[in-house]
Design a protein around this motif. Structure first.
Motif, PDB file in Angstrom:
ATOM      1  N   LYS A 132      10.971  -8.685   9.238  1.00 10.43           N
ATOM      2  CA  LYS A 132      11.080  -9.094  10.642  1.00 10.43           C
ATOM      3  C   LYS A 132      12.354  -9.901  10.892  1.00 10.43           C
ATOM      4  O   LYS A 132      13.003  -9.768  11.931  1.00 10.43           O
ATOM      5  CB  LYS A 132       9.856  -9.914  11.048  1.00 10.43           C
ATOM      6  N   ASN A 133      12.720 -10.744   9.937  1.00  6.80           N
ATOM      7  CA  ASN A 133      13.915 -11.574  10.093  1.00  6.80           C
ATOM      8  C   ASN A 133      15.205 -10.778   9.899  1.00  6.80           C
ATOM      9  O   ASN A 133      16.181 -10.959  10.621  1.00  6.80           O
ATOM     10  CB  ASN A 133      13.887 -12.745   9.111  1.00  6.80           C
ATOM     11  N   PHE A 134      15.205  -9.884   8.924  1.00  4.78           N
ATOM     12  CA  PHE A 134      16.433  -9.146   8.601  1.00  4.78           C
ATOM     13  C   PHE A 134      16.624  -7.930   9.509  1.00  4.78           C
ATOM     14  O   PHE A 134      17.752  -7.519   9.777  1.00  4.78           O
ATOM     15  CB  PHE A 134      16.398  -8.716   7.132  1.00  4.78           C
ATOM     16  N   CYS A 135      15.526  -7.329   9.966  1.00  6.99           N
ATOM     17  CA  CYS A 135      15.547  -6.165  10.873  1.00  6.99           C
ATOM     18  C   CYS A 135      16.407  -5.018  10.323  1.00  6.99           C
ATOM     19  O   CYS A 135      17.384  -4.594  10.956  1.00  6.99           O
ATOM     20  CB  CYS A 135      16.070  -6.559  12.248  1.00  6.99           C
ATOM     21  N   PRO A 136      16.059  -4.483   9.142  1.00  3.29           N
ATOM     22  CA  PRO A 136      16.869  -3.390   8.592  1.00  3.29           C
ATOM     23  C   PRO A 136      16.662  -2.094   9.368  1.00  3.29           C
ATOM     24  O   PRO A 136      15.623  -1.874   9.992  1.00  3.29           O
ATOM     25  CB  PRO A 136      16.322  -3.259   7.166  1.00  3.29           C
ATOM     26  N   ASP A 137      17.660  -1.234   9.309  1.00  4.95           N
ATOM     27  CA  ASP A 137      17.529   0.108   9.870  1.00  4.95           C
ATOM     28  C   ASP A 137      16.762   1.017   8.926  1.00  4.95           C
ATOM     29  O   ASP A 137      16.161   1.999   9.368  1.00  4.95           O
ATOM     30  CB  ASP A 137      18.919   0.693  10.132  1.00  4.95           C
ATOM     31  N   VAL A 138      16.794   0.687   7.633  1.00  7.20           N
ATOM     32  CA  VAL A 138      16.125   1.518   6.635  1.00  7.20           C
ATOM     33  C   VAL A 138      15.872   0.678   5.394  1.00  7.20           C
ATOM     34  O   VAL A 138      16.605  -0.274   5.101  1.00  7.20           O
ATOM     35  CB  VAL A 138      16.990   2.764   6.288  1.00  7.20           C
ATOM     36  N   VAL A 139      14.825   1.047   4.657  1.00  7.39           N
ATOM     37  CA  VAL A 139      14.495   0.409   3.381  1.00  7.39           C
ATOM     38  C   VAL A 139      14.585   1.474   2.296  1.00  7.39           C
ATOM     39  O   VAL A 139      14.071   2.590   2.460  1.00  7.39           O
ATOM     40  CB  VAL A 139      13.077  -0.195   3.403  1.00  7.39           C
ATOM     41  N   LEU A 140      15.235   1.139   1.196  1.00  9.97           N
ATOM     42  CA  LEU A 140      15.287   2.023   0.027  1.00  9.97           C
ATOM     43  C   LEU A 140      14.565   1.350  -1.121  1.00  9.97           C
ATOM     44  O   LEU A 140      14.952   0.260  -1.551  1.00  9.97           O
ATOM     45  CB  LEU A 140      16.738   2.323  -0.378  1.00  9.97           C
ATOM     46  N   GLY A 141      13.509   1.983  -1.630  1.00  6.83           N
ATOM     47  CA  GLY A 141      12.766   1.471  -2.775  1.00  6.83           C
ATOM     48  C   GLY A 141      12.959   2.377  -3.975  1.00  6.83           C
ATOM     49  O   GLY A 141      12.842   3.603  -3.853  1.00  6.83           O
ATOM     50  N   THR A 142      13.232   1.774  -5.113  1.00 10.07           N
ATOM     51  CA  THR A 142      13.536   2.569  -6.305  1.00 10.07           C
ATOM     52  C   THR A 142      12.565   2.319  -7.459  1.00 10.07           C
ATOM     53  O   THR A 142      12.878   2.573  -8.614  1.00 10.07           O
ATOM     54  CB  THR A 142      14.981   2.305  -6.771  1.00 10.07           C
ATOM     55  N   GLY A 143      11.369   1.819  -7.137  1.00 12.14           N
ATOM     56  CA  GLY A 143      10.344   1.684  -8.163  1.00 12.14           C
ATOM     57  C   GLY A 143      10.185   0.276  -8.703  1.00 12.14           C
ATOM     58  O   GLY A 143      10.976  -0.619  -8.438  1.00 12.14           O
ATOM     59  N   GLY A 144       9.147   0.087  -9.492  1.00 14.77           N
ATOM     60  CA  GLY A 144       8.792  -1.238  -9.964  1.00 14.77           C
ATOM     61  C   GLY A 144       7.770  -1.856  -9.029  1.00 14.77           C
ATOM     62  O   GLY A 144       7.610  -1.439  -7.875  1.00 14.77           O
ATOM     63  N   TYR A 145       7.060  -2.867  -9.527  1.00  6.28           N
ATOM     64  CA  TYR A 145       5.950  -3.463  -8.783  1.00  6.28           C
ATOM     65  C   TYR A 145       6.329  -3.907  -7.376  1.00  6.28           C
ATOM     66  O   TYR A 145       5.555  -3.765  -6.431  1.00  6.28           O
ATOM     67  CB  TYR A 145       5.390  -4.665  -9.541  1.00  6.28           C
ATOM     68  N   VAL A 146       7.527  -4.449  -7.235  1.00  5.73           N
ATOM     69  CA  VAL A 146       7.918  -5.047  -5.961  1.00  5.73           C
ATOM     70  C   VAL A 146       8.061  -4.002  -4.862  1.00  5.73           C
ATOM     71  O   VAL A 146       7.971  -4.321  -3.670  1.00  5.73           O
ATOM     72  CB  VAL A 146       9.226  -5.846  -6.129  1.00  5.73           C
ATOM     73  N   THR A 147       8.268  -2.754  -5.230  1.00  4.64           N
ATOM     74  CA  THR A 147       8.471  -1.717  -4.219  1.00  4.64           C
ATOM     75  C   THR A 147       7.250  -1.554  -3.317  1.00  4.64           C
ATOM     76  O   THR A 147       7.375  -1.324  -2.109  1.00  4.64           O
ATOM     77  CB  THR A 147       8.804  -0.376  -4.903  1.00  4.64           C
ATOM     78  N   LEU A 148       6.056  -1.681  -3.891  1.00  4.64           N
ATOM     79  CA  LEU A 148       4.843  -1.401  -3.111  1.00  4.64           C
ATOM     80  C   LEU A 148       4.678  -2.328  -1.914  1.00  4.64           C
ATOM     81  O   LEU A 148       4.518  -1.838  -0.782  1.00  4.64           O
ATOM     82  CB  LEU A 148       3.611  -1.435  -4.010  1.00  4.64           C
ATOM     83  N   PRO A 149       4.670  -3.650  -2.068  1.00  2.00           N
ATOM     84  CA  PRO A 149       4.486  -4.487  -0.877  1.00  2.00           C
ATOM     85  C   PRO A 149       5.592  -4.323   0.149  1.00  2.00           C
ATOM     86  O   PRO A 149       5.341  -4.408   1.357  1.00  2.00           O
ATOM     87  CB  PRO A 149       4.447  -5.912  -1.436  1.00  2.00           C
ATOM     88  N   VAL A 150       6.811  -4.053  -0.304  1.00  2.54           N
ATOM     89  CA  VAL A 150       7.916  -3.908   0.644  1.00  2.54           C
ATOM     90  C   VAL A 150       7.781  -2.608   1.440  1.00  2.54           C
ATOM     91  O   VAL A 150       7.941  -2.599   2.664  1.00  2.54           O
ATOM     92  CB  VAL A 150       9.275  -3.950  -0.093  1.00  2.54           C
ATOM     93  N   ILE A 151       7.482  -1.512   0.770  1.00  2.93           N
ATOM     94  CA  ILE A 151       7.356  -0.225   1.469  1.00  2.93           C
ATOM     95  C   ILE A 151       6.142  -0.235   2.394  1.00  2.93           C
ATOM     96  O   ILE A 151       6.196   0.270   3.526  1.00  2.93           O
ATOM     97  CB  ILE A 151       7.274   0.931   0.467  1.00  2.93           C
ATOM     98  N   PHE A 152       5.041  -0.814   1.946  1.00  5.68           N
ATOM     99  CA  PHE A 152       3.861  -0.908   2.807  1.00  5.68           C
ATOM    100  C   PHE A 152       4.171  -1.751   4.054  1.00  5.68           C
ATOM    101  O   PHE A 152       3.736  -1.422   5.164  1.00  5.68           O
ATOM    102  CB  PHE A 152       2.684  -1.511   2.034  1.00  5.68           C
ATOM    103  N   ALA A 153       4.918  -2.832   3.862  1.00  7.18           N
ATOM    104  CA  ALA A 153       5.266  -3.684   5.000  1.00  7.18           C
ATOM    105  C   ALA A 153       6.195  -2.944   5.965  1.00  7.18           C
ATOM    106  O   ALA A 153       6.044  -3.045   7.188  1.00  7.18           O
ATOM    107  CB  ALA A 153       5.934  -4.966   4.509  1.00  7.18           C
ATOM    108  N   ALA A 154       7.164  -2.208   5.416  1.00 13.23           N
ATOM    109  CA  ALA A 154       8.076  -1.433   6.267  1.00 13.23           C
ATOM    110  C   ALA A 154       7.295  -0.407   7.088  1.00 13.23           C
ATOM    111  O   ALA A 154       7.538  -0.225   8.289  1.00 13.23           O
ATOM    112  CB  ALA A 154       9.134  -0.740   5.414  1.00 13.23           C
ATOM    113  N   HIS A 155       6.341   0.254   6.460  1.00  5.18           N
ATOM    114  CA  HIS A 155       5.518   1.237   7.170  1.00  5.18           C
ATOM    115  C   HIS A 155       4.731   0.574   8.299  1.00  5.18           C
ATOM    116  O   HIS A 155       4.669   1.101   9.423  1.00  5.18           O
ATOM    117  CB  HIS A 155       4.556   1.891   6.181  1.00  5.18           C
ATOM    118  N   GLY A 156       4.161  -0.572   8.028  1.00  6.32           N
ATOM    119  CA  GLY A 156       3.387  -1.277   9.045  1.00  6.32           C
ATOM    120  C   GLY A 156       4.223  -1.717  10.229  1.00  6.32           C
ATOM    121  O   GLY A 156       3.714  -1.827  11.354  1.00  6.32           O
ATOM    122  N   LEU A 157       5.520  -1.954   9.994  1.00  9.42           N
ATOM    123  CA  LEU A 157       6.413  -2.408  11.059  1.00  9.42           C
ATOM    124  C   LEU A 157       7.185  -1.259  11.708  1.00  9.42           C
ATOM    125  O   LEU A 157       8.029  -1.491  12.589  1.00  9.42           O
ATOM    126  CB  LEU A 157       7.393  -3.443  10.501  1.00  9.42           C
TER     127      LEU A 157
END
Length: 372
Positions: A90-115
């Motif tokens: 919400k603060n950074f307001c990216p145009d796109v998110v790129l996830g390349t794997g590892g545990y951290v990818t899941l919460p970030v991609i799920f959050a991007a989808h929700g927003l």
């Protein structure tokens, strides 16, 4: 354009994201902004900050399939990371998110989808991990490095084959860097070069077997030069062992290689693990390989990576449990034959995707254009 990168734990998840950013950054003439989201527990903070990118950490943990106290703790960490990721997005307001794997990818991609933020998830291995399998349902695009991996992502909205970005980056060293590598590693015309490397930390079993092989076989092969990259942690111990083994002068030990893209194109045969990035690099350069998959990785995912090259005649696979000085030498010596080398070289190049970073970057840009 604003792009948020995420992926962590190991270099295999971090460097592909950085490769895409480097490509986009150069292509857009500094017009893009970037933020990297990782965890405090993986390698990403150090690697990303050395690359000069802004970094923020969230909580994340490996998912567990069973019901247990550990699984509940993991679920709590994942939910906490999801909420942290939402605030960052919400603060950074990216145009796109790129996830390349590892545990951290899941919460970030799920959050991007929700927003409602477009996202691309990239999978580098032949056998996908659980995190990316779950993220595929919510990503705008699922990108894969290897043909056949598409079948694992039937729930994805769209799947594209891009290749591995490291296959592009490994080809970028100029003549000056290659000349510096020749001097540093004392490469001599007429000598075939065997390079052994097993990641930044090395692999003790492989290191010891290579030294045994070198002591037995290389005194009678002055036409061959072997460079063993021991890993920083193992260097002192391997150096002492090498002295006791009375190795010939055509064997060289180094703790690490600072500029692999400058050295690797000048190598004839590699002995290495079968991480997705490594496999992509050696295929891109057409280097015959003896692959020793790590038995310590999640889901034993390196064996399928190696099997793809073996199936096409580009590599030989040795399991660590079967590794001895004679078996290793037999595998290496096979590629010292000109005819066998040419066959494996051609087979490796057929599997290469030298434009992989361009392909993946194009997918990211296309997803960003869909930002509402």
């Amino acid at each position: 354009m604003r792009i948020l990168l995420t992926g962590g734990g190991t270099g295999g998840h971090i460097y592909p994201a950085l490769s895409v950013w480097n490509y986009l950054h150069q292509d857009t003439n500094d017009a893009s902004e970037v933020l990297y989201v990782g965890t405090e527990r993986g390698l990403e903070r150090d690697i990303v900050q050395r690359a000069g990118l802004p970094f923020m950490a969230i909580h994340a943990a490996g998912l567990r399939r069973e019901l247990s106290l550990s699984a509940l703790r993991t679920a709590f960490q994942t939910v906490r990371g999801y909420l942290e990721a939402r605030r960052i997005l919400k603060n950074f307001c990216p145009d796109v998110v790129l996830g390349t794997g590892g545990y951290v990818t899941l919460p970030v991609i799920f959050a991007a989808h929700g927003l409602g933020i477009p996202s691309v998830v990239w999978e580098g291995n032949a056998q996908p991990g659980l995190t990316n399998l779950l993220c595929a349902r919510r990503a705008t695009v699922m990108a894969v490095a290897l043909p056949g991996s598409e079948r694992a992502f039937k729930a994805a909205r769209r799947v594209v084959l891009t290749g591995h970005p490291r296959a592009s980056e490994i080809r970028l060293a100029d003549d000056a860097r290659r000349s510096a590598a020749r001097q540093l590693y004392r490469l001599r015309p007429g000598r075939k070069v065997i390079l052994v490397f097993c990641g930044s930390r090395g692999a003790q079993t492989v290191n010891q077997t290579v030294l045994q092989m070198a002591a037995l076989k290389l005194p009678e092969r002055p036409d061959v030069q072997l460079i063993l990259v021991t890993g920083q942690a193992s260097y002192s111990e391997m150096e002492q062992l090498a002295k006791r083994s009375d190795l010939p002068d055509n064997v060289q030990l180094v703790p690490f290689v600072d500029d692999m893209p400058a050295l690797l194109p000048q190598v004839d045969v590699v002995v290495t693990r079968a991480g997705a990035g490594t496999v992509a690099e050696v295929a891109s350069l057409g280097i015959p390989a003896v692959l020793i998959p790590s038995p310590y990785v999640t889901g034993n995912h390196q064996e399928p990576n190696a099997a793809r090259l073996v199936k096409h005649g580009a590599a030989t696979m040795l399991l660590e449990k079967d590794l001895t000085a004679p078996t290793l030498w037999n595998a290496v010596a096979n590629y010292l034959s000109s005819s066998h080398w040419r066959q494996a070289h051609a087979a490796a190049l057929e599997l290469a995707t030298p434009d992989a970073v361009d392909r993946l970057a194009s997918v990211v840009l296309e997803a960003a254009s869909k930002r509402s």
